[in-house]
Design a protein around this motif. Structure first.
Motif, PDB file in Angstrom:
ATOM      1  N   TYR A  18     -43.804  24.405  -1.715  1.00  0.00           N
ATOM      2  CA  TYR A  18     -43.897  23.295  -0.769  1.00  0.00           C
ATOM      3  C   TYR A  18     -42.868  22.208  -1.082  1.00  0.00           C
ATOM      4  N   VAL A  19     -41.857  22.532  -1.851  1.00  0.00           N
ATOM      5  CA  VAL A  19     -40.871  21.529  -2.223  1.00  0.00           C
ATOM      6  C   VAL A  19     -40.229  20.944  -0.968  1.00  0.00           C
ATOM      7  N   GLY A  20     -40.150  19.641  -0.910  1.00  0.00           N
ATOM      8  CA  GLY A  20     -39.554  18.969   0.237  1.00  0.00           C
ATOM      9  C   GLY A  20     -40.582  18.431   1.212  1.00  0.00           C
ATOM     10  N   ASP A  21     -41.841  18.913   1.139  1.00  0.00           N
ATOM     11  CA  ASP A  21     -42.872  18.441   2.053  1.00  0.00           C
ATOM     12  C   ASP A  21     -43.574  17.226   1.446  1.00  0.00           C
ATOM     13  N   ARG A  22     -42.808  16.213   1.117  1.00  0.00           N
ATOM     14  CA  ARG A  22     -43.351  15.057   0.414  1.00  0.00           C
ATOM     15  C   ARG A  22     -44.178  14.156   1.317  1.00  0.00           C
ATOM     16  N   ASN A  23     -44.067  14.315   2.631  1.00  0.00           N
ATOM     17  CA  ASN A  23     -44.725  13.371   3.527  1.00  0.00           C
ATOM     18  C   ASN A  23     -46.158  13.744   3.889  1.00  0.00           C
ATOM     19  N   GLU A  24     -46.594  14.967   3.555  1.00  0.00           N
ATOM     20  CA  GLU A  24     -47.977  15.324   3.887  1.00  0.00           C
ATOM     21  C   GLU A  24     -48.958  14.401   3.173  1.00  0.00           C
ATOM     22  N   LEU A  25     -48.733  14.153   1.890  1.00  0.00           N
ATOM     23  CA  LEU A  25     -49.611  13.253   1.148  1.00  0.00           C
ATOM     24  C   LEU A  25     -49.582  11.854   1.751  1.00  0.00           C
ATOM     25  N   ARG A  26     -48.420  11.404   2.159  1.00  0.00           N
ATOM     26  CA  ARG A  26     -48.311  10.068   2.749  1.00  0.00           C
ATOM     27  C   ARG A  26     -49.057   9.987   4.074  1.00  0.00           C
ATOM     28  N   ARG A  27     -49.017  11.076   4.854  1.00  0.00           N
ATOM     29  CA  ARG A  27     -49.774  11.085   6.112  1.00  0.00           C
ATOM     30  C   ARG A  27     -51.275  11.029   5.845  1.00  0.00           C
ATOM     31  N   VAL A  28     -51.726  11.783   4.853  1.00  0.00           N
ATOM     32  CA  VAL A  28     -53.150  11.787   4.517  1.00  0.00           C
ATOM     33  C   VAL A  28     -53.612  10.393   4.099  1.00  0.00           C
ATOM     34  N   LEU A  29     -52.756   9.685   3.362  1.00  0.00           N
ATOM     35  CA  LEU A  29     -53.111   8.359   2.853  1.00  0.00           C
ATOM     36  C   LEU A  29     -52.767   7.238   3.828  1.00  0.00           C
ATOM     37  N   GLY A  30     -52.076   7.570   4.919  1.00  0.00           N
ATOM     38  CA  GLY A  30     -51.678   6.547   5.876  1.00  0.00           C
ATOM     39  C   GLY A  30     -50.580   5.646   5.354  1.00  0.00           C
ATOM     40  N   LEU A  31     -49.678   6.203   4.548  1.00  0.00           N
ATOM     41  CA  LEU A  31     -48.600   5.422   3.952  1.00  0.00           C
ATOM     42  C   LEU A  31     -47.284   5.675   4.670  1.00  0.00           C
ATOM     43  N   SER A  32     -46.378   4.746   4.526  1.00  0.00           N
ATOM     44  CA  SER A  32     -45.032   4.896   5.062  1.00  0.00           C
ATOM     45  C   SER A  32     -44.313   6.041   4.359  1.00  0.00           C
ATOM     46  N   SER A  33     -43.397   6.673   5.071  1.00  0.00           N
ATOM     47  CA  SER A  33     -42.608   7.749   4.463  1.00  0.00           C
ATOM     48  C   SER A  33     -41.720   7.226   3.340  1.00  0.00           C
ATOM     49  N   GLN A  34     -41.530   5.912   3.288  1.00  0.00           N
ATOM     50  CA  GLN A  34     -40.700   5.312   2.242  1.00  0.00           C
ATOM     51  C   GLN A  34     -41.497   4.946   0.993  1.00  0.00           C
TER      52      GLN A  34
ATOM     53  N   ALA B  19     -54.844  20.533  -3.674  1.00  0.00           N
ATOM     54  CA  ALA B  19     -54.250  19.599  -4.637  1.00  0.00           C
ATOM     55  C   ALA B  19     -52.772  19.874  -4.875  1.00  0.00           C
ATOM     56  N   VAL B  20     -52.403  21.139  -4.998  1.00  0.00           N
ATOM     57  CA  VAL B  20     -51.001  21.464  -5.285  1.00  0.00           C
ATOM     58  C   VAL B  20     -50.115  21.053  -4.119  1.00  0.00           C
ATOM     59  N   ARG B  21     -50.571  21.332  -2.908  1.00  0.00           N
ATOM     60  CA  ARG B  21     -49.758  20.966  -1.740  1.00  0.00           C
ATOM     61  C   ARG B  21     -49.579  19.450  -1.646  1.00  0.00           C
ATOM     62  N   LEU B  22     -50.633  18.710  -1.929  1.00  0.00           N
ATOM     63  CA  LEU B  22     -50.535  17.256  -1.874  1.00  0.00           C
ATOM     64  C   LEU B  22     -49.650  16.715  -2.993  1.00  0.00           C
ATOM     65  N   ALA B  23     -49.703  17.369  -4.159  1.00  0.00           N
ATOM     66  CA  ALA B  23     -48.898  16.905  -5.293  1.00  0.00           C
ATOM     67  C   ALA B  23     -47.405  17.023  -5.030  1.00  0.00           C
ATOM     68  N   ALA B  24     -47.031  17.808  -4.027  1.00  0.00           N
ATOM     69  CA  ALA B  24     -45.614  17.876  -3.646  1.00  0.00           C
ATOM     70  C   ALA B  24     -45.108  16.518  -3.183  1.00  0.00           C
ATOM     71  N   GLY B  25     -46.030  15.617  -2.835  1.00  0.00           N
ATOM     72  CA  GLY B  25     -45.640  14.286  -2.400  1.00  0.00           C
ATOM     73  C   GLY B  25     -45.446  13.294  -3.527  1.00  0.00           C
ATOM     74  N   PHE B  26     -45.724  13.702  -4.765  1.00  0.00           N
ATOM     75  CA  PHE B  26     -45.497  12.797  -5.891  1.00  0.00           C
ATOM     76  C   PHE B  26     -43.994  12.607  -6.102  1.00  0.00           C
ATOM     77  N   ASP B  27     -43.602  11.390  -6.415  1.00  0.00           N
ATOM     78  CA  ASP B  27     -42.232  11.153  -6.872  1.00  0.00           C
ATOM     79  C   ASP B  27     -42.134  11.348  -8.380  1.00  0.00           C
ATOM     80  N   VAL B  28     -43.211  11.027  -9.080  1.00  0.00           N
ATOM     81  CA  VAL B  28     -43.294  11.226 -10.529  1.00  0.00           C
ATOM     82  C   VAL B  28     -44.716  11.659 -10.855  1.00  0.00           C
ATOM     83  N   PHE B  29     -44.842  12.620 -11.759  1.00  0.00           N
ATOM     84  CA  PHE B  29     -46.154  13.012 -12.285  1.00  0.00           C
ATOM     85  C   PHE B  29     -46.312  12.333 -13.636  1.00  0.00           C
ATOM     86  N   LEU B  30     -47.365  11.530 -13.779  1.00  0.00           N
ATOM     87  CA  LEU B  30     -47.606  10.795 -15.022  1.00  0.00           C
ATOM     88  C   LEU B  30     -48.804  11.399 -15.740  1.00  0.00           C
TER      89      LEU B  30
END
Length: 372
Positions: free
Chosen positions: A180-196, A265-276
């Protein structure tokens, strides 16, 4: 299991098939071993929602023998009876409960080959009992597997198992689950966040060993320096309410998202910029490896097996345990430099694919089984 089959019959024994790291690894293992060579069944002692359906949909039998008490001698007898019925050539046991029940049961049933795979170090309160059990049972195992070099060293030093009797087989991740690399916006859509929006995330059970309190401490430091960052925890556990209270006390509750246990969880984690990763101990950082395969760079405490996974300054950053200030600085350096974040994420993926993919793990287990 067919008694007339010429395939090697294997019974996998694990305490539970609920959602968890060891359970995920076993599920992938039994589904992907060569069905032309192996006839597989699984036995579990607890039956929460989890991976049982996925295994059964792969036409693999799952047997549920309920464990009714901490010391359940009757369960040993019932499991031995099941083994006599199935007649496995190999019993493959995963985690402590499986060892304690499966070893005497397989001895009663006279199963010729026993393999034990350890996935964790256990709790400090149980180390004395673990040492006694391992000292006795390990002599009855034909092979002992640790999922990291750190865990092997721990088993040698703490439980007294000779190093020559333990082999390391790293957990393997099904690459099909992380494509799912590159699908970073799915997590943002779920959370209602801006793509930025920038997201620092973690996946894991909310329990003390995983150190989520330190995650929030680092998050507070990061939030004070960058207003665009949000923090995501995927996972459920006994500390959920305490951590939510801590986020409020730190003034970051509006930017901290507790998502609970998620099958995606894995698909949503593709939206992380950093894993801490702020675990107090890490036997094998399965969630961190999945993030690496998604191309997400890691910042983590240098504990347990993390240095086997992350090469500092190459495919991620390691900081001293409990150093939330250092962790925050490393996260900020990645958030503020898109090129560094992307290049480090690419190196993380290449490293994880070569060492922690499912085919690599399957190959090692197949070699072990063929040499029995």
């Amino acid at each position: 299991m067919s008694r007339n089959s010429r395939r090697t019959r294997i019974l996998f024994v694990i305490h539970s098939l609920g959602y968890g790291g060891a359970e995920r690894v076993l599920t992938d293992l039994v589904k992907n071993l060569d069905s032309r060579a192996y006839e597989i069944a699984v036995c579990t002692f607890y039956d929460p929602p989890g991976f049982r359906t996925e295994i059964e949909e792969a036409n693999i039998e799952v047997h549920f023998l309920e464990k009714k008490r901490r010391l359940d001698v009757a369960l040993v007898v019932r499991l031995a009876r099941l083994m006599r019925k199935l007649k496995p050539d190999v019993v493959s046991m995963h985690c402590r409960d499986a060892f304690n029940i499966g070893t005497p049961a397989s001895m009663l049933a006279r199963i010729p080959t026993r393999i034990a795979t350890e996935h964790s170090v256990g709790s400090g309160r149980s180390q004395f009992l673990n040492r006694l059990a391992f000292t006795f049972f390990s002599r009855r195992w034909n092979a002992t597997i640790a999922v990291s070099q750190f865990l092997k060293d721990f088993m040698v030093q703490t439980w007294g198992i000779p190093t020559s009797r333990i082999r390391v087989i790293y957990n393997g991740i099904d690459l099909g689950r992380v494509d799912y690399v590159g699908d970073r916006n799915e997590l943002r859509r779920v959370l209602g966040l801006s793509s930025q929006a920038l997201i620092v995330g973690n996946v894991g059970t909310l329990k003390i060993e995983k150190g989520h309190g330190a995650f929030l401490e680092a998050a507070s430091r990061i939030a004070s320096k960058n207003e665009a960052v949000h923090f995501v925890m995927i996972g459920d556990g006994p500390l959920m309410n305490d951590l939510a209270d801590q986020a409020r006390q730190l003034g970051i509750s509006s930017r901290t998202h507790f998502m609970g246990a998620r099958t995606d969880a894995v698909r949503l984690a593709a939206g992380f910029d950093v894993f801490l990763s702020t675990s107090n101990v890490e036997t094998f950082g399965l969630a961190a490896v999945e993030a690496m395969l998604l191309g997400v760079p890691i910042v983590g405490f240098d504990v347990g097996s993390m240095r086997e996974i992350v090469t500092d300054k190459e495919n991620g950053f390691l900081v001293s345990p409990r150093d939330t200030s250092g962790a925050a600085e490393r996260v900020l350096s990645l958030l503020e430099d898109a090129y560094l974040r992307e290049s480090m994420g690419k190196r993380a993926r290449v490293s994880a694919e070569s060492r922690f993919s499912l085919p690599v793990m399957i190959d090692h287990y197949s070699q072990l089984l063929s040499a029995r």
